[in-house]
Design an enzyme around this catalytic site. Sequence first.
Site, mmCIF file in Angstrom:
data_model
loop_
_atom_site.group_PDB
_atom_site.id
_atom_site.type_symbol
_atom_site.label_atom_id
_atom_site.label_comp_id
_atom_site.label_asym_id
_atom_site.label_seq_id
_atom_site.Cartn_x
_atom_site.Cartn_y
_atom_site.Cartn_z
ATOM 1 N N CYS A 122 96.582 77.539 -39.959
ATOM 2 C CA CYS A 122 95.698 78.410 -39.187
ATOM 3 C C CYS A 122 95.980 78.380 -37.682
ATOM 4 O O CYS A 122 95.468 79.223 -36.945
ATOM 5 C CB CYS A 122 94.234 78.058 -39.458
ATOM 6 N N HIS A 260 90.206 80.268 -33.593
ATOM 7 C CA HIS A 260 90.386 80.460 -35.024
ATOM 8 C C HIS A 260 89.012 80.596 -35.669
ATOM 9 O O HIS A 260 88.100 79.811 -35.387
ATOM 10 C CB HIS A 260 91.138 79.265 -35.613
ATOM 11 N N ASN A 290 87.482 83.746 -42.831
ATOM 12 C CA ASN A 290 88.593 82.969 -42.276
ATOM 13 C C ASN A 290 89.889 83.574 -42.801
ATOM 14 O O ASN A 290 90.196 83.472 -43.984
ATOM 15 C CB ASN A 290 88.446 81.503 -42.711
#
Length: 338
Positions: A122, A260, A290
Amino acid sequence: MLTLHDTAGPPVAVLGTGSCLPAHVVDNTAVAGPAGVTAEWIAARTGIRRRRWAKPDEATSDLAIAAGRAALEDAGIRAAQLSLVLVATSTPDSPQPPTASLVADELGVEPGTAAFDLNAVCSGFVFALGTAERLLRAAGGHALVIGADVYSRILDPADRRTAVLFGDGAGAVVLGPGRRPTVVASRLATFTEAHQLIRVPAGGSRIPASVGSIDAGLHHFAMEGRAVRDFVLDTVAPAIRGFLADAGAAPDRLAAFVPHQANPNLVADLAAAVGVPAARIAVTGAEFGNTGAASVPVTLDHTRRRLREGDLVLLAGFGGGMSAGFALLRWPRTERTT
């Protein structure tokens, strides 16, 4: 820890941004049942209300191509002008060839143009941005940097720690010569002692794909949720504060904090720990979930509509490895108004 913070080489600016989210919307009700929770539980615990999932015939490269095209159009740059295509992903179309080569071919880059993947989970997009910016300072030219993931393909629907969090998507930026350095500073770090907190155990050379590995669920994404939260607040937050201090930027002077999108609740806690005012936090996770390496560029693309010349923007990625990447941008002049 690698810190890139100098003025060597020609200025490199963000010339354009783009994103692609699949059309298929998946609300909390759809994922709650298999995970053994309720839609209300998901919203309260994470702040996520819905996410987008790729169609069965859509792969990571398809989303990356669409986001790349959007960024090129926004920048007014032709694919033939690119000297580098860099795709950050931990869900490639296949182990080989690199997804970036598929993206570059479909976009129509010139033969011989460098194209490769980068996997920092990520944090991948911020790692890729720092890498591309440094290469362009040394060699000049234009780069297309993409973050793209299709996590819906590697989730265990019964695992409430992961199945309720993730969506699919892609985001991209075009980097090139600019009248001022847009990337003021960047820092890339990996805290390897915590590498087991996020993992997909099988599918590589350690545990190749087999009937046994599939039956054991070893190809699913796994995460130690509470430990990851502790990592973000205890390790990432002070690392961000240190990065900003070294760059001479106070948290309350940021025009936008683009982290993020692990989940909106954790993003709010991280911003508070760093000292960023709540009004400056860019959040897309409530609508898109996400999206892995895509979450920072997708959020940047949605946020840039309110940015003005000279604004300081902090990008912060964190994820498997455990990795953390930060980039401080000073926004350039733009004619884009929508």
